[in-house]
Scaffold this motif. Structure first.
Motif, PDB file in Angstrom:
ATOM      1  N   ARG A 208      -6.291   6.128  -6.085  1.00  0.00           N
ATOM      2  CA  ARG A 208      -5.281   5.620  -4.870  1.00  0.00           C
ATOM      3  C   ARG A 208      -6.301   5.579  -3.711  1.00  0.00           C
TER       4      ARG A 208
ATOM      5  N   GLU B 214      -7.672   2.601  -1.054  1.00  0.00           N
ATOM      6  CA  GLU B 214      -7.409   2.349   0.319  1.00  0.00           C
ATOM      7  C   GLU B 214      -8.768   2.230   1.063  1.00  0.00           C
TER       8      GLU B 214
ATOM      9  N   GLU C 212       6.563  -1.879  -6.621  1.00  0.00           N
ATOM     10  CA  GLU C 212       5.510  -1.840  -5.510  1.00  0.00           C
ATOM     11  C   GLU C 212       4.424  -2.796  -6.066  1.00  0.00           C
TER      12      GLU C 212
ATOM     13  N   HIS D 208       1.178  -2.770  -4.530  1.00  0.00           N
ATOM     14  CA  HIS D 208       0.099  -2.337  -4.203  1.00  0.00           C
ATOM     15  C   HIS D 208       0.088  -0.718  -4.889  1.00  0.00           C
TER      16      HIS D 208
ATOM     17  N   ALA E  12      -2.139   1.516  -4.137  1.00  0.00           N
ATOM     18  CA  ALA E  12      -2.475   2.148  -2.957  1.00  0.00           C
ATOM     19  C   ALA E  12      -1.101   2.644  -2.144  1.00  0.00           C
ATOM     20  N   GLU E  13      -0.157   1.849  -2.325  1.00  0.00           N
ATOM     21  CA  GLU E  13       1.084   2.163  -1.538  1.00  0.00           C
ATOM     22  C   GLU E  13       2.269   2.946  -2.349  1.00  0.00           C
TER      23      GLU E  13
ATOM     24  N   THR F 121      -3.255  -4.242  -9.781  1.00  0.00           N
ATOM     25  CA  THR F 121      -2.610  -4.174  -8.388  1.00  0.00           C
ATOM     26  C   THR F 121      -2.709  -5.598  -7.651  1.00  0.00           C
TER      27      THR F 121
ATOM     28  N   HIS G 248      -5.897  -6.820  -1.858  1.00  0.00           N
ATOM     29  CA  HIS G 248      -5.658  -5.690  -0.653  1.00  0.00           C
ATOM     30  C   HIS G 248      -4.915  -6.819   0.539  1.00  0.00           C
TER      31      HIS G 248
END
Ligand SMILES: [Zn+2]
Ligand SMILES: [Zn+2]
Ligand SMILES: [Zn+2]
Length: 321
Positions: free
Chosen positions: A128, A132, A233, A235, A237-238, A273, A276
């Motif tokens: 993760r 980011e 979700e 992403h 990373a989120e 995912t 970005h």
């Protein structure tokens, strides 16, 4: 730096990265004695054999997870993605981006299937965090996280590690999935898939209140698995830490079942995912792709895979294991 070239027959990009041929190949066949930890660049005590770490996780001065730049990057640098035509059929672009190695255990002989709960949480937290960091780089449009386990799956070093490749374009595999989400009349293709698979029941391998692991209806290879967090979700990373940890543990548990069922098989883990900068419909997920059979001429020629184990049977076998 590597060079991207577009295949005009398929429209797909190819990365020409000849420097990668110089990388060490110390992966021993599984039937041989394991490769020598004394010569392993990823083992504790050999940190000077890799570039300095980008991140380390652990405490008391010893690391449990370590992220380092790949010494033989397939993508490197911050050049803009500008496609140059060289005559009527040849197109190229700089292979800019980021290529990192995620050493996910200090134990040379461990695999994702062996990680304890704390380690599974650290590994996915590292993924993760790097996602980011990649998102902040202008040259990187998409980050592919992978784990190759076993020589047949492309691993060149036996020590347990994954790779993060930040690349300057959105690759076809992801574009195809994004088109799948966009074309569906359902609000989210994977939220609905989870609901439909749970209603059917017989392809679900494990499920709890955060995550579902299943052998998808459309499985193309034996014992293929899809691990999907319940919470929608786009992403990775989120995602909330609780969902990240649940997915990481589910991957660990299905790999354990796979190992008990077929032995120490080669496999790839593929983390998908949203790109970005994308706000399109997507739902992050992990593909677990055992490499039990090889791709032959028909599959190479058509892209149509012939799966000799029905996903219903695969799921029942994995549940029993
Ligand atoms: Zn090692
Ligand atoms: Zn969803
Ligand atoms: Zn996917």
């Amino acid at each position: 730096m590597s060079q991207l070239r577009r295949n005009p027959l398929s429209g797909r990009w190819v990365a020409i990265a000849a420097e990668r041929a110089a990388r060490p190949v110390d992966f021993a066949p599984r039937s041989d004695p394991p490769s020598d930890p004394d010569r392993c660049p990823f083992c504790p005590g050999h940190e000077e054999q890799t570039p300095p770490a980008l991140e380390t996780y652990g405490r008391d001065g010893s690391w449990l997870v370590r992220v380092v730049p790949n010494l033989y990057p397939a993508f490197d640098g911050s050049e803009a993605f500008e496609v140059e035509s060289v005559g009527p059929v040849f197109q190229q672009a700089p292979g800019a981006g980021i290529h990192e190695v995620l050493v996910f255990s200090p134990d040379h002989l461990a695999s994702w299937a062996d990680l304890d709960d704390r380690q599974t949480a650290l590994v996915i937290a590292a993924v993760r965090d790097r996602m980011e960091a990649h998102a902040e780089q202008d040259a990187v449009r998409y980050t592919q996280t992978i784990v190759n386990h076993g020589r047949e799956a492309g691993a060149s070093i036996e020590h347990p590690h994954g790779q993060l490749l930040g690349i300057p374009f959105v690759p076809d595999e992801l574009l195809a999935e994004m088109e799948g989400f966009a074309a569906s009349t359902e609000p989210c293709l994977l939220c609905t898939t989870v609901a439909e698979e749970e209603a059917a029941g017989h392809r679900v391998v494990l499920a709890d209140d955060r995550v579902v692991a299943l052998c998808p209806y459309w499985s193309a290879t034996p014992y293929e698995l899809l691990v999907v967090p319940r919470h929608h979700e786009p992403h990775l990373a989120e995602a909330a830490p609780v969902d990240l940890v649940a997915v990481s543990r589910a991957v660990r548990d299905v790999l354990g079942a796979l190992g008990r069922l077929v032995g120490d098989a080669a496999y790839n883990l593929v983390f998908h995912t949203a790109p970005h900068d994308s706000a399109d419909r997507f739902h992050w997920h992990v593909h677990v792709l055992p490499r039990l059979t090889s791709v032959a001429g028909f599959e190479a020629g058509t892209g149509v895979l012939i799966n000799i184990v029905a996903p219903e049977t695969a799921a029942a076998d994995l549940r029993r294991a």
